[in-house]
Design an enzyme around this catalytic site. Sequence first.
Site, PDB file in Angstrom:
ATOM      1  N   ARG A  85       0.860  -1.186   0.000  1.00 56.42           N
ATOM      2  CA  ARG A  85       0.000   0.000   0.000  1.00 56.42           C
ATOM      3  C   ARG A  85       0.895   1.234   0.000  1.00 56.42           C
ATOM      4  NH1 ARG A  85      -4.879   0.440   4.226  1.00 56.42           N
ATOM      5  NH2 ARG A  85      -3.257   0.811   5.753  1.00 56.42           N
ATOM      6  N   SER A 133     -12.568  -3.046  -1.256  1.00 60.21           N
ATOM      7  CA  SER A 133     -12.939  -2.598   0.098  1.00 60.21           C
ATOM      8  C   SER A 133     -14.416  -2.228   0.154  1.00 60.21           C
ATOM      9  CB  SER A 133     -12.121  -1.359   0.487  1.00 60.21           C
ATOM     10  OG  SER A 133     -10.775  -1.717   0.655  1.00 60.21           O
ATOM     11  N   LYS A 191      -6.330   5.541   9.633  1.00 60.66           N
ATOM     12  CA  LYS A 191      -7.446   5.760   8.696  1.00 60.66           C
ATOM     13  C   LYS A 191      -8.358   6.802   9.322  1.00 60.66           C
ATOM     14  CE  LYS A 191      -9.619   3.560   5.099  1.00 60.66           C
ATOM     15  NZ  LYS A 191      -9.292   3.838   3.746  1.00 60.66           N
TER      16      LYS A 191
END
Length: 206
Positions: free
Chosen positions: A38, A107, A136
């Site tokens: 990521r 997701s 997040k």
Amino acid sequence: MSNIYKLYLVTDDKQSISELCYVVAEAIKGGVTMVQIREKHGDVRQFIERSAAVKQVLEGSGVPLIINDRVDVALAVKADGVHLGQTDMPASLARKLIGPDMILGLSVENETQLREAQELPVDYLGISAIFSTPTKTNIIKEWGIDGLTKAVKESRLPLVAIGGINEMNIKEIADTQVSGIALVSAICHAESPKQASEELLGLMGR
């Protein structure tokens, strides 16, 4: 076939390439079953470089390499799959580009997305966030254990839980019968990523 989603490592883009490769090498020795690269800073050349380096580390391990967000990077490094967010390329278009054999994840952040995703050409769903987390900040929904339990019953696709999961709550998450558990900090920032992975698998108890 063994469950490739079981212990799913998502890498930390703030770690240097050597740290990244060290974490991945140790984590797979500890039993991690899937690795997702990521990168959030948008430098595609660097993303390709880091992904290619991790691909070399994974060579011969049988652990699939998944690229987050970027179909072009996944194709460039011949990764095993790609994982899309809700604002990335539509899953049906990504499937056309990557072909039938690459792994495609998506997701989902609420019940509507979970329902709609059942009809898409994807292999698994990342369900986020189970608990709110400092990494997040734009969370739409915190599923919690009850929400996750319900989602597992409703989804015909394998689910991978992510968000705020650590050694304190991983057993509870595993008990929902979710297919996989994805972790960033609990492995990437551990003193020994190998030992951390082994201990997390032990706590999952299956």
